[in-house]
Design an enzyme around this catalytic site. Structure first.
Site, short mmCIF file in Angstrom:
data_model
loop_
_atom_site.label_atom_id
_atom_site.label_comp_id
_atom_site.label_asym_id
_atom_site.label_seq_id
_atom_site.Cartn_x
_atom_site.Cartn_y
_atom_site.Cartn_z
N ASP A 8 0.87 -1.18 0.00
CA ASP A 8 0.00 0.00 0.00
C ASP A 8 0.91 1.23 0.00
OD1 ASP A 8 0.88 0.41 2.59
OD2 ASP A 8 -1.12 0.38 3.50
N CYS A 65 3.25 -2.92 3.98
CA CYS A 65 2.42 -1.75 4.30
C CYS A 65 3.20 -0.94 5.33
CB CYS A 65 1.02 -2.15 4.77
SG CYS A 65 0.93 -3.13 6.28
N THR A 67 3.21 -0.90 8.60
CA THR A 67 3.73 -1.74 9.68
C THR A 67 3.93 -3.19 9.28
OG1 THR A 67 1.46 -2.26 10.32
CG2 THR A 67 2.50 -0.37 11.43
N HIS A 98 10.10 -23.26 10.44
CA HIS A 98 9.07 -23.81 11.32
C HIS A 98 7.66 -23.68 10.75
CE1 HIS A 98 11.49 -23.66 15.35
NE2 HIS A 98 12.19 -24.17 14.36
N HIS A 133 7.15 -30.03 12.23
CA HIS A 133 6.52 -28.80 11.74
C HIS A 133 5.48 -29.09 10.66
CE1 HIS A 133 9.42 -26.74 14.13
NE2 HIS A 133 10.43 -27.26 13.45
C1 RB5 Z 1 -1.71 3.17 6.27
O1 RB5 Z 1 -1.66 4.42 6.85
C2 RB5 Z 1 -1.37 2.10 7.30
O2 RB5 Z 1 -2.44 1.94 8.17
C3 RB5 Z 1 -1.05 0.82 6.60
O3 RB5 Z 1 0.03 1.01 5.76
C4 RB5 Z 1 -0.65 -0.35 7.48
O4 RB5 Z 1 0.36 -0.01 8.35
C5 RB5 Z 1 -1.76 -1.07 8.12
O5 RB5 Z 1 -1.56 -2.06 8.83
#
Ligand code: RB5
Length: 143
Positions: A8, A65, A67, A98, A133
């Site tokens: 994203d 993304c 995080t 694993h 596993h």
């Molecule tokens: C976008 O702002 C952010 O929420 C997305 O990139 C991600 O981190 C969501 O888990």
């Protein structure tokens, strides 16, 4: 290897870096977007990589993304997908050994390109350990 990759807006920059890095290392990339830092919804892009893996069009997936959390949640809703949210090299290794993870999820806002290169390289080069596993992996999709 054939690698399906998507991000994203929060992961766009790191995804662009990884596409170039992986192509330089001889992989075939299926780049499923996004194509700019304009805001998009991560579930839409996770689904594109999930479909590539489940259809056998790609060997592994990479999802980025902000995080890595949203991508991992979205991808793991699909049977047959084992998406690992990875924060360090050892996690990348163990996710393969694993968990036989088939997608690596990274946080584009938290890792340098070099750190991400290392984690993805470890992920792609580590074989599944099998044995005990294997039994556990089979239980994942049995519910
Ligand atoms: C976008 O702002 C952010 O929420 C997305 O990139 C991600 O981190 C969501 O888990």
């Amino acid at each position: 290897m054939i690698i399906s990759i998507a991000a994203d807006h929060g992961g766009f920059s790191l995804k662009q870096h990884l596409v170039a890095f992986l192509e330089r290392h001889g992989h075939e990339l299926l780049d499923r977007g996004c194509s700019s830092e304009d805001s998009v919804d991560y579930p839409d892009y996770a689904l594109l990589v999930v479909r590539d893996i489940l259809a056998g069009h790609a060997d592994f997936g990479v999802l980025v993304c902000g995080t890595g959390i949203g991508m991992s949640i979205a991808a793991n809703r699909h049977a047959g997908i084992r998406a690992a949210l990875v924060h360090r090299d050892e996690y990348a290794k163990l996710a393969r050994e694993h968990n036989d993870a088939n997608i690596i999820c990274l946080g584009g806002r938290f890792f340098s390109p070099t750190e991400a290169e290392r984690m993805v390289t470890t992920f792609l080069s580590t074989p599944f350990g099998g044995g005990r596993h294997e039994r556990r992996i089979k239980k994942l999709d049995a519910c």
